[in-house]
Enzyme design. Structure first.
Site, mmCIF file in Angstrom:
data_model
loop_
_atom_site.group_PDB
_atom_site.id
_atom_site.type_symbol
_atom_site.label_atom_id
_atom_site.label_comp_id
_atom_site.label_asym_id
_atom_site.label_seq_id
_atom_site.Cartn_x
_atom_site.Cartn_y
_atom_site.Cartn_z
ATOM 1 N N ASP A 1 -25.155 98.131 -64.973
ATOM 2 C CA ASP A 1 -25.633 99.696 -65.606
ATOM 3 C C ASP A 1 -25.025 100.485 -64.545
ATOM 4 O O ASP A 1 -24.630 100.493 -63.374
ATOM 5 C CB ASP A 1 -27.158 99.577 -65.268
ATOM 6 C CG ASP A 1 -27.744 100.858 -65.872
ATOM 7 O OD1 ASP A 1 -27.422 101.467 -66.826
ATOM 8 O OD2 ASP A 1 -28.867 101.415 -65.129
ATOM 9 N N ASP B 1 -26.323 104.655 -63.829
ATOM 10 C CA ASP B 1 -27.261 105.317 -63.097
ATOM 11 C C ASP B 1 -28.203 104.413 -62.511
ATOM 12 O O ASP B 1 -28.955 103.693 -62.950
ATOM 13 C CB ASP B 1 -28.019 106.265 -64.092
ATOM 14 C CG ASP B 1 -26.735 107.355 -64.881
ATOM 15 O OD1 ASP B 1 -25.880 107.837 -64.010
ATOM 16 O OD2 ASP B 1 -26.984 107.566 -65.837
#
Length: 179
Positions: free
Chosen positions: A8, A10
């Site tokens: 991922d 952020d």
């Protein structure tokens, strides 16, 4: 078949919701978290690919254009590459959070499409994220999952940062290859 790590963005690679930055809507707002480049370099030595798989609802909500998001990702890859860390591909869901699309995590379409495109075996691969949606997407894609944070009952492991996760993942791969 190949093996890969799906990250991922952020909260795993870059700061979000910190004193310095709330959301990353332009390249100058992208700040790598400590140890990220070193962690990705370590993963590069063990895996055929390192991918970024990210929900970016800010595009669908009108906070940034898709062309701006691409510039952010190009900047991220460039900064990491300067540190010797390679991101092989970045995919994202640009839709609004409640759009009901098939590509938004916790669905696994983004992961599945990358795995197919690059001939990746999910059973040999890992998803790393900082939310339940990341972990559920990894589980749906039939891979091991690592949570960045205190704990997640669905994840195979949890670490406070990507550096700890990368060390565990590399040890887990080495152990699996000995069997």
């Amino acid at each position: 078949m190949k093996k890969a790590v799906f990250l991922d963005r952020d909260g795993v690679i870059n700061e979000v919701l910190t004193e310095r930055v709330k959301f990353v809507n332009e390249p100058t707002q992208l700040y790598l978290l400590p140890g990220v480049a070193e962690a990705i370099k370590q993963l590069n030595t063990v895996f055929d690919y390192v991918f970024v798989v990210t929900n970016q609802g800010g595009v669908g909500l009108g906070y940034m254009k898709e062309s701006q998001l691409i510039k952010i990702h190009d900047h991220m890859k460039k900064v990491l590459r300067q540190e010797g860390a390679i991101i092989d591909d970045v995919v994202y869901c640009p839709h609004k959070p409640k759009a009901g699309c098939a590509c938004r995590k916790p669905n696994s379409q983004l992961i599945d499409n990358l795995a197919k495109k690059y001939n990746v075996n999910p059973a040999l691969s890992y998803m790393v994220g900082d939310t339940d949606t990341d972990i559920v997407a990894g589980k749906k894609a039939r891979m091991k999952t690592v949570f960045i944070g205190n704990s997640d009952p669905l994840a195979d492991a949890a670490f406070p940062n990507l550096q700890g996760a990368a060390e565990w993942i590399c040890r887990d791969v080495a152990q699996s290859e000995k069997l």
